[in-house]
Write a protein that holds these residues in place. Structure first.
Motif, PDB file in Angstrom:
ATOM      1  N   ALA A 133      98.051  59.444  11.205  1.00  0.00           N
ATOM      2  CA  ALA A 133      97.495  58.901  11.565  1.00  0.00           C
ATOM      3  C   ALA A 133      96.295  59.568  11.497  1.00  0.00           C
ATOM      4  N   LEU A 134      96.108  60.453  11.648  1.00  0.00           N
ATOM      5  CA  LEU A 134      94.641  60.574  10.865  1.00  0.00           C
ATOM      6  C   LEU A 134      93.979  60.170   9.641  1.00  0.00           C
ATOM      7  N   ARG A 135      95.049  60.158   8.337  1.00  0.00           N
ATOM      8  CA  ARG A 135      95.203  59.295   7.054  1.00  0.00           C
ATOM      9  C   ARG A 135      94.943  57.478   7.650  1.00  0.00           C
ATOM     10  N   GLU A 136      96.096  57.007   8.704  1.00  0.00           N
ATOM     11  CA  GLU A 136      95.559  55.993   8.798  1.00  0.00           C
ATOM     12  C   GLU A 136      93.815  55.694   9.162  1.00  0.00           C
ATOM     13  N   LEU A 137      94.036  56.594  10.554  1.00  0.00           N
ATOM     14  CA  LEU A 137      92.612  56.626  10.616  1.00  0.00           C
ATOM     15  C   LEU A 137      91.187  55.765   9.291  1.00  0.00           C
ATOM     16  N   VAL A 138      91.385  57.475   8.140  1.00  0.00           N
ATOM     17  CA  VAL A 138      90.342  57.317   6.977  1.00  0.00           C
ATOM     18  C   VAL A 138      91.235  55.896   6.411  1.00  0.00           C
ATOM     19  N   ARG A 139      91.321  55.953   6.392  1.00  0.00           N
ATOM     20  CA  ARG A 139      92.273  54.675   6.036  1.00  0.00           C
ATOM     21  C   ARG A 139      90.707  53.299   5.699  1.00  0.00           C
ATOM     22  N   ALA A 140      91.115  52.976   7.432  1.00  0.00           N
ATOM     23  CA  ALA A 140      90.737  52.640   7.966  1.00  0.00           C
ATOM     24  C   ALA A 140      88.854  52.281   8.024  1.00  0.00           C
ATOM     25  N   ALA A 141      88.723  53.595   8.149  1.00  0.00           N
ATOM     26  CA  ALA A 141      87.614  53.141   8.106  1.00  0.00           C
ATOM     27  C   ALA A 141      86.787  53.322   6.449  1.00  0.00           C
ATOM     28  N   GLU A 142      87.432  53.386   5.461  1.00  0.00           N
ATOM     29  CA  GLU A 142      87.242  53.171   3.939  1.00  0.00           C
ATOM     30  C   GLU A 142      86.805  51.540   3.651  1.00  0.00           C
ATOM     31  N   HIS A 143      88.225  50.680   4.565  1.00  0.00           N
ATOM     32  CA  HIS A 143      88.415  49.720   4.183  1.00  0.00           C
ATOM     33  C   HIS A 143      87.117  48.921   5.184  1.00  0.00           C
ATOM     34  N   ASN A 144      86.978  49.192   6.288  1.00  0.00           N
ATOM     35  CA  ASN A 144      85.894  49.036   7.069  1.00  0.00           C
ATOM     36  C   ASN A 144      84.636  48.840   6.456  1.00  0.00           C
ATOM     37  N   VAL A 145      83.951  50.038   5.569  1.00  0.00           N
ATOM     38  CA  VAL A 145      82.771  50.415   4.552  1.00  0.00           C
ATOM     39  C   VAL A 145      83.049  49.332   2.931  1.00  0.00           C
ATOM     40  N   ALA A 146      83.881  49.388   2.158  1.00  0.00           N
ATOM     41  CA  ALA A 146      84.592  48.314   1.657  1.00  0.00           C
ATOM     42  C   ALA A 146      84.329  46.393   1.925  1.00  0.00           C
TER      43      ALA A 146
END
Length: 129
Positions: free
Chosen positions: A45-58
């Motif tokens: 779940a934390l990894r999913e949150l991190v991926r969402a943050a990275e996607h938002n930055v991109a």
């Protein structure tokens, strides 16, 4: 837990959607911690949150580039976020996961007010909604 509120919206649909998703993921992760979920489930779940943050930055940086907007401080804040989340896996016990999730939630809400709101105004002035 932080409930999504209209005051967090910046008026750009894709950005608002991503921010809302990140907050929902953070809340789901914190709820899982409180419910005593298994470590592996929490880590994923934390990894999913991190991926969402990275996607938002991109997404935000792509919009900056597409619309010729100065990225200075905003991009530096993104760099700071990405550097921090790369270290989330150093403490994957419940206390570390909770601290990482809270940090990211706090960062997101501050970033919305300080960086994304002015950025969104610039995008809306260029016809982006």
């Amino acid at each position: 837990m932080i409930a999504w509120e209209a005051r967090y919206e910046v008026g750009i649909a894709v950005i608002d959607g991503q921010h809302r998703e990140m907050l929902e993921l953070a809340n789901r992760l914190l709820a899982g911690l409180q419910a005593g979920r298994e470590r592996d489930e929490l880590v994923e779940a934390l990894r999913e949150l991190v991926r969402a943050a990275e996607h938002n930055v991109a997404t935000e940086e792509r919009l900056m580039q597409e619309h010729g907007l100065a990225v200075g401080h905003h991009a530096e804040e993104h760099r700071r976020l990405l550097e921090a989340i790369r270290h989330f896996d150093l403490r994957l016990d419940p206390a570390g996961i909770a601290a990482s999730t809270r940090w990211l939630s706090d960062w997101l809400l501050g970033h919305i007010d300080e960086d994304d709101r002015p950025f969104a105004e610039q995008l809306r002035a260029r016809g982006v909604t």
